[in-house]
Design a protein around this motif. Sequence first.
Motif, PDB file in Angstrom:
ATOM      1  N   ASN C 188       0.830  -1.206   0.000  1.00  0.00           N
ATOM      2  CA  ASN C 188       0.000   0.000   0.000  1.00  0.00           C
ATOM      3  C   ASN C 188       0.871   1.266   0.000  1.00  0.00           C
ATOM      4  OD1 ASN C 188      -1.700   2.168   0.672  1.00  0.00           O
ATOM      5  ND2 ASN C 188      -3.166   0.722   1.577  1.00  0.00           N
ATOM      6  N   MET C 189       0.905   1.906  -1.157  1.00  0.00           N
ATOM      7  CA  MET C 189       1.823   3.032  -1.298  1.00  0.00           C
ATOM      8  C   MET C 189       1.298   4.310  -0.657  1.00  0.00           C
ATOM      9  SD  MET C 189       3.230   1.986  -5.039  1.00  0.00           S
ATOM     10  CE  MET C 189       4.679   2.979  -5.134  1.00  0.00           C
ATOM     11  N   SER C 193       3.592   1.906   2.850  1.00  0.00           N
ATOM     12  CA  SER C 193       4.131   0.556   3.038  1.00  0.00           C
ATOM     13  C   SER C 193       5.179   0.194   1.998  1.00  0.00           C
ATOM     14  CB  SER C 193       3.022  -0.493   2.926  1.00  0.00           C
ATOM     15  OG  SER C 193       2.027  -0.255   3.848  1.00  0.00           O
ATOM     16  N   PHE C 194       5.201   0.939   0.916  1.00  0.00           N
ATOM     17  CA  PHE C 194       6.141   0.626  -0.160  1.00  0.00           C
ATOM     18  C   PHE C 194       6.585   1.952  -0.755  1.00  0.00           C
ATOM     19  CE2 PHE C 194       7.380  -0.771  -4.425  1.00  0.00           C
ATOM     20  CZ  PHE C 194       8.003  -1.980  -4.172  1.00  0.00           C
ATOM     21  N   ARG C 195       7.867   2.260  -0.605  1.00  0.00           N
ATOM     22  CA  ARG C 195       8.345   3.574  -1.052  1.00  0.00           C
ATOM     23  C   ARG C 195       9.800   3.436  -1.451  1.00  0.00           C
ATOM     24  NH1 ARG C 195       7.900   3.607   4.853  1.00  0.00           N
ATOM     25  NH2 ARG C 195       9.871   4.294   5.761  1.00  0.00           N
ATOM     26  N   CYS C 196      10.318   4.430  -2.135  1.00  0.00           N
ATOM     27  CA  CYS C 196      11.711   4.282  -2.543  1.00  0.00           C
ATOM     28  C   CYS C 196      12.493   5.578  -2.521  1.00  0.00           C
ATOM     29  CB  CYS C 196      11.802   3.608  -3.912  1.00  0.00           C
ATOM     30  SG  CYS C 196      11.722   4.735  -5.287  1.00  0.00           S
ATOM     31  N   ASP C 197      13.807   5.420  -2.447  1.00  0.00           N
ATOM     32  CA  ASP C 197      14.747   6.517  -2.643  1.00  0.00           C
ATOM     33  C   ASP C 197      15.432   6.223  -3.964  1.00  0.00           C
ATOM     34  OD1 ASP C 197      14.077   7.101  -0.013  1.00  0.00           O
ATOM     35  OD2 ASP C 197      15.933   6.292   0.811  1.00  0.00           O
ATOM     36  N   ALA C 198      15.575   7.249  -4.800  1.00  0.00           N
ATOM     37  CA  ALA C 198      16.224   7.045  -6.108  1.00  0.00           C
ATOM     38  C   ALA C 198      17.549   7.788  -6.136  1.00  0.00           C
ATOM     39  CB  ALA C 198      15.308   7.532  -7.216  1.00  0.00           C
ATOM     40  N   ASN C 220       6.622   7.865  -3.085  1.00  0.00           N
ATOM     41  CA  ASN C 220       5.661   6.825  -2.740  1.00  0.00           C
ATOM     42  C   ASN C 220       4.614   6.545  -3.819  1.00  0.00           C
ATOM     43  OD1 ASN C 220       4.175   9.066  -2.467  1.00  0.00           O
ATOM     44  ND2 ASN C 220       3.329   8.588  -0.449  1.00  0.00           N
ATOM     45  N   SER C 221       4.974   6.754  -5.104  1.00  0.00           N
ATOM     46  CA  SER C 221       4.088   6.255  -6.162  1.00  0.00           C
ATOM     47  C   SER C 221       4.926   6.013  -7.408  1.00  0.00           C
ATOM     48  CB  SER C 221       2.938   7.226  -6.452  1.00  0.00           C
ATOM     49  OG  SER C 221       3.281   8.095  -7.504  1.00  0.00           O
ATOM     50  N   LYS C 227       8.244  10.782 -12.720  1.00  0.00           N
ATOM     51  CA  LYS C 227       8.323  12.247 -12.827  1.00  0.00           C
ATOM     52  C   LYS C 227       9.564  12.796 -12.153  1.00  0.00           C
ATOM     53  CE  LYS C 227       3.621  13.965 -13.261  1.00  0.00           C
ATOM     54  NZ  LYS C 227       2.560  14.708 -12.566  1.00  0.00           N
ATOM     55  N   ALA C 228       9.824  12.286 -10.950  1.00  0.00           N
ATOM     56  CA  ALA C 228      10.957  12.790 -10.174  1.00  0.00           C
ATOM     57  C   ALA C 228      12.259  12.530 -10.918  1.00  0.00           C
ATOM     58  CB  ALA C 228      10.984  12.138  -8.798  1.00  0.00           C
ATOM     59  N   ILE C 229      12.389  11.330 -11.481  1.00  0.00           N
ATOM     60  CA  ILE C 229      13.632  11.000 -12.184  1.00  0.00           C
ATOM     61  C   ILE C 229      13.769  11.852 -13.440  1.00  0.00           C
ATOM     62  CG2 ILE C 229      14.860   9.193 -13.455  1.00  0.00           C
ATOM     63  CD1 ILE C 229      13.729   7.192 -11.379  1.00  0.00           C
TER      64      ILE C 229
END
Lengths: 486, 97, 480
Positions: C188-189, C193-198, C220-221, C227-229
């Motif tokens: 569940n983002m 519950s599920f997220r990342c650092d790039a 977290n999506s 978009k962020a990248i």
Amino acid sequence: MGIPQTIAEMSRALHGGQVSSVELTRALLERVQRSQPALNAFVTVTAEEALAEAAAADRRLAAGERGPLLGVPMAHKDIFCTRDVLTTCGSRMLANFVAPYDATAVARLRAAGMVMLGKLNMDEFAMGSSNETSHFGPVANPWDLKRVPGGSSGGSAAAVAARLVPGATATDTGGSIRQPAALCGVTGLKPTYGRVSRYGMIAFASSLDQGGVITLTAEDSALMLSAMAGYDERDSTSVDMPVPDYAAGLERPLAGLRIGLLKEFFDKGLDPAIEAPLRAAIAELQAQGATLHEVSLPNLPLSVPTYYVVAPAECSSNLARFDGVRFGYRCENPRDLKDLYERSRGEGFGAEVKRRIMTGTYVLSAGYYDAYYLKAQRVRQLIANDFARAFAQVDLLVGPTTPTVAFELGVKDDNPVTMYLNDIYTIGANLAGLPALSLPCGFAHGLPAGMQFIGPQFSEERLLNVAHRYQRVTDWHLRAPPGYAS
Amino acid sequence: MAELKPDDIARIAHLARLALTDAEVPAYTLSMSRIMNLVGELQRVETSGVEPMSHSLPGAAARLRPDQVTETDHRAEYQRNAPQTEAGLYLVPRVIE
Amino acid sequence: MSTTWETVIGLEIHAQLATRSKIFSGSATAYGAEPNTQANLVDLGYPGVLPVLNGEAVRMAVMFGLAIDAGIAPRSVFARKNYFYPDLPKGYQISQYELPIVAGGHIDIVLDDGTTKRIGVTRAHLEEDAGKSMHEGLAGLTGVDLNRAGTPLIEIVSEPELRSAKEAVAYMKKVHTLVRYLGICDGNMQEGSFRCDANVSVRPVGSEKFGTRAEIKNINSFRYVEKAILYEVARQIEVIETGGKVVQETRLFDPDKGETRSMRSKEEANDYRYFPDPDLLPVLLTDTYVSEVRGTMPELPDQKAARFVQQYGLSVYDAGVLTASRELADYYETVVRELGGEAKLAANWVNGDLAAFLNRDGLEIQSSPINAATLAGMLRRIADNTISGKIAKDVFEAMWSERCDADAIIEARGLRQITDDSAIEKAIDAVMAANPGQLAEYRSGKDKLFGFFVGQTMKATQGKANPALLNELLKKKLSG
């Protein structure tokens, strides 16, 4: 009748109906109150709760319940969390901290029916060897009020020596049970790392800290340890091994016992006035059938520098939780978060604690970790290996507990290293996780001198047995400081 | 090992979040230098091939706890020791991200 | 002369493990509780308390390691990462540093051109989550809620082998699928519950050396990751091309503005002073333990997709879509089982209309108004020619909105297909009679008009004529 001195005697009197727990408790509380101005052994006295607990113990006794600790008064070092009672750890940081839970050791002694009279003074966060770093003022040595009782469990040792309580809990990270026990002329046992749960014992250096007891006799230590020790699922480092009835093995004869005379402990730093009674005490063990073997642990002299890397490193991290947010001291009007942290900690901790936090921060910091921390961990292994080799040849090691007798208050203020070297004989057992016991073996310069036994892991039963056999034929442990006789 | 300088003390104190007074800095510079000097003895010890020892229970392993919820809410009791709370939250000066 | 830039991305994914209790305490991990009501003495970092490791968190991490073909460390060690922050109660985070529980695995992603690319997973380690800070309505103060503190996380660290935002998203989606298949994370983002650092950097194409990277925190999506990248890559190229230098820093993605910005609060150089946590002994895992966990592993997405191709004769694409989640794959297999075959028909409907409706209404397969048995009921009516595929679309829509089964709708609306020759012939006759001109043209060779007659006849039967039968009869009649 007079008040019995030891736990065993009190227990017999309680079970025989000669005295009630309430009577004992009342009498000892009175002594505590009288002693406070001179000794300052207690931080908190819980008179009301103690009398209620004593009354409960009397009811249990009346109902026919038996138990060697039932109804016997005691006190806890103020490092053990006690539910609904102030737990200060000797620090301004926790001057108003009321623990919402009991430490495992506290809960176990409570269940055994011991009556807590209060919380005992100590060096701040157990960092010190003289009890002078306490936020609540130094404790005086009952043998000479101008002198220190040792530390960090100075309140525990002084209270037992002054016959305020027959037994007290204490903790030992580098000698904090044994050194004050030696300086106050009482018996102190630091068990094997993992033997007594650390849950609820405010951490100083987690890999070295171990809870134990200070009593007048080895027999009393055995009684208390039997109740305190054992596996605790809330402490990952507590060891799941059955707890023997330590009192049952006390009388075993010493014939065949191999004692190692620790060469490195009889160095030039040892006061000859201590060495003399110590040699006599060792001769007494030989007279009972023990054989003596000289043993060398070449890396043992490195234990002080090793300790002053490992212990501060762990302490710098353990004490990071005192940040003025969830409990403990918070500075007035913090400007921002950084100010909140820095002033709460800067004002809440005393000088020695800050020094150790900074030392630990430094040895763990980038660029220094390998040179200091990792190096010390390797030397620690060498020291542990030395002990393991020694225990292949002998059953226990003997030596002095401290290089000198109790020193005067205020003399070791400027150079922390001078103070640190006071623990030169005690630190090794902590680094290797071994049980060790200090017991009075005579006097030097009119002050108590301590003899130390160090054994292999989980040899508490043997250490207590040897100490008890010695105490059966000597009375050093029953000598009370003048003015504190029963 | 190099002697510690007042700048080192200031850096370490900041890392440890300890406010030091101007008087404390030189005192700690001296006393900590003495400690580091004591600790420096370790550098002379040959330790190649020796495993670092981080605890004294050789061979012991972490005990694995069963996945059970054993705790209930004690917020009110636990927050009695807190210097400042509101609506169940612990309060601190505003944190800017 | 303009340089062509290559993007280099490594992802650190944080997946909350779906344990009931926390990693080091017996507090509940349920989401959404009142602040600090699920924070016990251990979570609050009270003096004297100690951590005890949750065995289930260990088991879940091992499952993940086995799923990505990684090594499971026979000995892993928890370390303390020391820093001060209000959401970190002990002043250190318990994590794994030098000796993680999982090391050296890989994950295959499918690229746009249909080829597969293997992405290395450096390591995956266990750690505890931090709490949450809030700033709303607290008059210049920050409030700290430690309910989340101590929630078990597995941090999955990829090699810097992702070369575009699309690849990063494909990788993240694949990991998301995997952890949900394994049942170790609810994925569940929105709830974090599920997220990342790039970790993003650029370098001239052909260069061996990595450029300076920026770390974009806490995305977290999937959409934001992309978009962020994209934003960050463009920003870095712009910086370099205008003569500047990319600085190594932590950045935050602002979804409202669609940009990343420097996190000033974290700018200060960190010195985490990692060291082994003396409160926790090493985690020692035996081969027996690992094989036991291996025995409990479910079928993984790649295995399932291969089986779907083989067993159901599906295309690689369809199999891939159907196995994107364990729930979807289970739904599909239930449809096929109920239907007793027609696997291709089922795949077309599940990936077609059903997927479109779910997407339109923002629903997950688990909450589809049409369950697998009901869908199978409708497909059965296509298979047995009760309705045509075209009518089926209307039936499906009615089933969706009215929540009833196909037969009820077919009956109520009289949608049963006309398979009776004479009824269709009657309709054809009427159409031919009504369109004499077109008929003449057709018969004179204008074949194109066949479609016109199909349409007219269908219209006359309200679309219910069986298309195959209609074709056959029409051909016969038109040719006279």
